[in-house]
Motif scaffolding. Structure first.
Motif, PDB file in Angstrom:
ATOM      1  N   VAL A   5       0.805  -1.238   0.000  1.00  0.00           N
ATOM      2  CA  VAL A   5       0.000   0.000   0.000  1.00  0.00           C
ATOM      3  C   VAL A   5       0.835   1.285   0.000  1.00  0.00           C
ATOM      4  CG1 VAL A   5      -2.041  -1.077   1.002  1.00  0.00           C
ATOM      5  CG2 VAL A   5      -0.346  -0.065   2.536  1.00  0.00           C
ATOM      6  N   ALA A   6       2.081   1.222   0.439  1.00  0.00           N
ATOM      7  CA  ALA A   6       2.903   2.444   0.477  1.00  0.00           C
ATOM      8  C   ALA A   6       3.151   2.936  -0.951  1.00  0.00           C
ATOM      9  CB  ALA A   6       4.235   2.175   1.170  1.00  0.00           C
ATOM     10  N   LEU A   7       2.884   4.198  -1.195  1.00  0.00           N
ATOM     11  CA  LEU A   7       3.057   4.792  -2.535  1.00  0.00           C
ATOM     12  C   LEU A   7       2.390   3.936  -3.620  1.00  0.00           C
ATOM     13  CD1 LEU A   7       6.819   5.936  -2.359  1.00  0.00           C
ATOM     14  CD2 LEU A   7       4.773   7.174  -1.637  1.00  0.00           C
ATOM     15  N   ARG A   8       1.304   3.299  -3.282  1.00  0.00           N
ATOM     16  CA  ARG A   8       0.538   2.391  -4.167  1.00  0.00           C
ATOM     17  C   ARG A   8       1.320   1.148  -4.566  1.00  0.00           C
ATOM     18  NH1 ARG A   8      -1.246   7.322  -6.806  1.00  0.00           N
ATOM     19  NH2 ARG A   8      -3.284   7.858  -5.939  1.00  0.00           N
ATOM     20  N   GLY A   9       2.339   0.805  -3.781  1.00  0.00           N
ATOM     21  CA  GLY A   9       3.039  -0.455  -4.035  1.00  0.00           C
ATOM     22  C   GLY A   9       4.517  -0.283  -4.317  1.00  0.00           C
ATOM     23  N   ILE A  10       5.342  -0.756  -3.369  1.00  0.00           N
ATOM     24  CA  ILE A  10       6.795  -0.775  -3.590  1.00  0.00           C
ATOM     25  C   ILE A  10       7.260  -2.216  -3.380  1.00  0.00           C
ATOM     26  CG2 ILE A  10       7.101   1.625  -2.898  1.00  0.00           C
ATOM     27  CD1 ILE A  10       8.128   0.631  -0.191  1.00  0.00           C
ATOM     28  N   ASN A  11       8.483  -2.507  -3.770  1.00  0.00           N
ATOM     29  CA  ASN A  11       8.992  -3.882  -3.652  1.00  0.00           C
ATOM     30  C   ASN A  11       9.335  -4.239  -2.214  1.00  0.00           C
ATOM     31  OD1 ASN A  11       8.721  -4.358  -6.356  1.00  0.00           O
ATOM     32  ND2 ASN A  11      10.853  -3.889  -6.850  1.00  0.00           N
ATOM     33  N   PHE A  12       9.271  -5.538  -1.929  1.00  0.00           N
ATOM     34  CA  PHE A  12       9.771  -6.000  -0.630  1.00  0.00           C
ATOM     35  C   PHE A  12      10.428  -7.358  -0.774  1.00  0.00           C
ATOM     36  CE2 PHE A  12       6.945  -9.183   1.573  1.00  0.00           C
ATOM     37  CZ  PHE A  12       6.035  -9.389   0.558  1.00  0.00           C
ATOM     38  N   ILE A  13      11.290  -7.632   0.215  1.00  0.00           N
ATOM     39  CA  ILE A  13      12.060  -8.885   0.253  1.00  0.00           C
ATOM     40  C   ILE A  13      11.821  -9.520   1.614  1.00  0.00           C
ATOM     41  CG2 ILE A  13      14.444  -9.755   0.447  1.00  0.00           C
ATOM     42  CD1 ILE A  13      15.172  -7.618  -1.706  1.00  0.00           C
ATOM     43  N   GLN A  14      11.675 -10.827   1.621  1.00  0.00           N
ATOM     44  CA  GLN A  14      11.477 -11.540   2.881  1.00  0.00           C
ATOM     45  C   GLN A  14      12.792 -12.157   3.342  1.00  0.00           C
ATOM     46  OE1 GLN A  14       8.772 -11.943   4.794  1.00  0.00           O
ATOM     47  NE2 GLN A  14       6.916 -12.049   3.545  1.00  0.00           N
ATOM     48  N   ILE A  15      13.190 -11.856   4.586  1.00  0.00           N
ATOM     49  CA  ILE A  15      14.295 -12.599   5.226  1.00  0.00           C
ATOM     50  C   ILE A  15      13.717 -13.232   6.494  1.00  0.00           C
ATOM     51  CG2 ILE A  15      16.645 -12.536   6.119  1.00  0.00           C
ATOM     52  CD1 ILE A  15      17.297 -10.213   4.389  1.00  0.00           C
ATOM     53  N   PRO A  16      13.089 -14.394   6.354  1.00  0.00           N
ATOM     54  CA  PRO A  16      12.424 -15.028   7.499  1.00  0.00           C
ATOM     55  C   PRO A  16      13.441 -15.654   8.451  1.00  0.00           C
ATOM     56  CG  PRO A  16      12.281 -16.440   5.544  1.00  0.00           C
ATOM     57  CD  PRO A  16      12.923 -15.154   5.098  1.00  0.00           C
ATOM     58  N   THR A  17      13.228 -15.459   9.751  1.00  0.00           N
ATOM     59  CA  THR A  17      14.192 -15.956  10.748  1.00  0.00           C
ATOM     60  C   THR A  17      13.592 -17.007  11.667  1.00  0.00           C
ATOM     61  OG1 THR A  17      13.619 -14.125  12.204  1.00  0.00           O
ATOM     62  CG2 THR A  17      15.533 -13.803  10.753  1.00  0.00           C
ATOM     63  N   THR A  18      12.371 -17.477  11.362  1.00  0.00           N
ATOM     64  CA  THR A  18      11.797 -18.590  12.133  1.00  0.00           C
ATOM     65  C   THR A  18      11.530 -19.743  11.170  1.00  0.00           C
ATOM     66  OG1 THR A  18       9.507 -17.901  11.766  1.00  0.00           O
ATOM     67  CG2 THR A  18      10.612 -17.015  13.727  1.00  0.00           C
ATOM     68  N   LEU A  19      11.450 -20.951  11.726  1.00  0.00           N
ATOM     69  CA  LEU A  19      11.181 -22.100  10.851  1.00  0.00           C
ATOM     70  C   LEU A  19       9.799 -21.968  10.211  1.00  0.00           C
ATOM     71  CD1 LEU A  19      12.258 -24.786   9.771  1.00  0.00           C
ATOM     72  CD2 LEU A  19      11.288 -25.914  11.788  1.00  0.00           C
ATOM     73  N   LEU A  20       8.840 -21.495  11.011  1.00  0.00           N
ATOM     74  CA  LEU A  20       7.472 -21.331  10.495  1.00  0.00           C
ATOM     75  C   LEU A  20       7.438 -20.372   9.298  1.00  0.00           C
ATOM     76  CD1 LEU A  20       4.456 -21.907  10.898  1.00  0.00           C
ATOM     77  CD2 LEU A  20       4.417 -20.147  12.634  1.00  0.00           C
ATOM     78  N   SER A  21       8.112 -19.269   9.428  1.00  0.00           N
ATOM     79  CA  SER A  21       8.088 -18.309   8.306  1.00  0.00           C
ATOM     80  C   SER A  21       8.948 -18.789   7.139  1.00  0.00           C
ATOM     81  CB  SER A  21       8.505 -16.910   8.761  1.00  0.00           C
ATOM     82  OG  SER A  21       9.774 -16.905   9.364  1.00  0.00           O
ATOM     83  N   GLN A  22       9.991 -19.565   7.414  1.00  0.00           N
ATOM     84  CA  GLN A  22      10.819 -20.071   6.296  1.00  0.00           C
ATOM     85  C   GLN A  22      10.074 -21.120   5.480  1.00  0.00           C
ATOM     86  OE1 GLN A  22      14.751 -21.249   7.633  1.00  0.00           O
ATOM     87  NE2 GLN A  22      15.288 -19.157   8.180  1.00  0.00           N
ATOM     88  N   VAL A  23       9.264 -21.944   6.145  1.00  0.00           N
ATOM     89  CA  VAL A  23       8.604 -23.027   5.402  1.00  0.00           C
ATOM     90  C   VAL A  23       7.213 -22.644   4.914  1.00  0.00           C
ATOM     91  CG1 VAL A  23       9.908 -24.848   6.562  1.00  0.00           C
ATOM     92  CG2 VAL A  23       7.648 -24.209   7.450  1.00  0.00           C
ATOM     93  N   ASP A  24       6.684 -21.522   5.385  1.00  0.00           N
ATOM     94  CA  ASP A  24       5.324 -21.184   4.966  1.00  0.00           C
ATOM     95  C   ASP A  24       5.122 -19.701   4.678  1.00  0.00           C
ATOM     96  OD1 ASP A  24       2.611 -21.568   4.360  1.00  0.00           O
ATOM     97  OD2 ASP A  24       2.022 -21.151   6.426  1.00  0.00           O
ATOM     98  N   SER A  25       5.088 -18.863   5.721  1.00  0.00           N
ATOM     99  CA  SER A  25       4.497 -17.537   5.519  1.00  0.00           C
ATOM    100  C   SER A  25       5.314 -16.586   4.644  1.00  0.00           C
ATOM    101  CB  SER A  25       4.208 -16.868   6.868  1.00  0.00           C
ATOM    102  OG  SER A  25       5.393 -16.667   7.594  1.00  0.00           O
TER     103      SER A  25
END
Ligand code: GLY
Length: 262
Positions: free
Chosen positions: A121-141
């Motif tokens: 939603v920021a500025l109608r859409g900017i890029n993002f990158i995920q650096i997940p640090t939990t097992l749950l977020s690495q395997v799913d979210s």
């Protein structure tokens, strides 16, 4: 040959790579450079993760000449709210982000979901990158582009399907994870054997205990197989009009249990 695994989530021009391996935060600058529109990022993280991984990430970004700033939020699910979304957006605008600026979600599922939605939603859409640090977020979210926040009417009811530009799953970051959080992620690993990968059904039975005790090789393999399974499903049904609903196995029940018990 690299010493980490790489998968592609195939969504046409919104395709992206998922890198899985040891010490990827320390190499994040070089890994993310190719997908940045401008050499500038804002890291969004929480008070648990920041003392552990913010400094190494900033060092890696500096060494690749990527300008960076950070927003550090309280840890926990309460940040997935309209008021924290507003705080994040206000801080991003205060920092004068531009359309080419990229957000980095450094943390678990709550940080990833909130950051992804802020990026949508920021500025109608900017890029993002995920650096997940939990097992749950690495395997799913962190994979698949479900972003959002909670409403008083229920979990994840405000959000967007909005894909990251890259996912870096640093297996080394799991070393500081409390065992309860490892087990929460492990349940998601077992899920893929149930819903999508019969050959993988026995694997957690044989390897689960050693994985949970900390074996890095098994963790990397579990994240790789899980992300491959998830990427396959999401590329068929990004917006959950069919097969993607399988990925919710256990989630809906869990959300109801959380809502009921607080
Ligand atoms: N976590 C379920 C999904 O991404 O569809």
């Amino acid at each position: 040959m690299s010493d980490y695994d790489t998968l592609k989530l195939d969504l046409g021009e919104r395709s992206y790579q998922i890198h899985i391996g040891a010490d990827l935060i320390a190499r994040a600058g070089d890994l993310i450079s190719p997908v940045l529109q401008q050499p500038r990022v804002v890291i969004i993280t929480d008070e648990n993760v920041a003392p552990l991984y913010l400094a190494p990430l900033k060092t890696a970004l500096s060494s690749a000449d990527i300008r960076h700033s950070e927003i550090v939020l309280p840890a926990g699910e309460q940040t997935k709210s309209l008021s924290f979304l507003e705080q994040v957006i206000d801080q991003l605008l205060e920092q004068k982000i531009e359309r080419g600026t990229t957000l980095i979600a450094l943390g678990g599922g709550a940080i990833g979901d909130l950051t992804g939605f802020a990026a949508a939603v920021a500025l109608r859409g900017i890029n993002f990158i995920q650096i997940p640090t939990t097992l749950l977020s690495q395997v799913d979210s962190s994979v698949g582009g479900k972003t959002g926040i909670n409403s008083k009417y229920g979990k994840n009811l405000i959000g967007a399907f909005y894909q990251p530009r890259m996912v870096l799953a640093d297996i080394t970051s799991l070393e500081t994870l409390p065992i309860r959080e490892v087990l929460a992620g492990y349940a998601e690993v077992a899920k893929y054997g149930l819903i999508n990968d019969a050959a993988f059904f026995e694997w957690p039975e044989e390897n689960g205990a050693t994985l949970c005790q900390g074996d890095a090789g098994l963790r990397q393999r579990a994240v790789l197989i899980s992300c491959r399974s998830k990427a396959d499903i999401v590329s068929q049904d990004e917006r959950e009009s069919g097969v993607r609903a399988l990925l919710n196995l256990g989630h809906t029940f869990g959300h109801a249990l959380e809502a009921e018990t607080g």
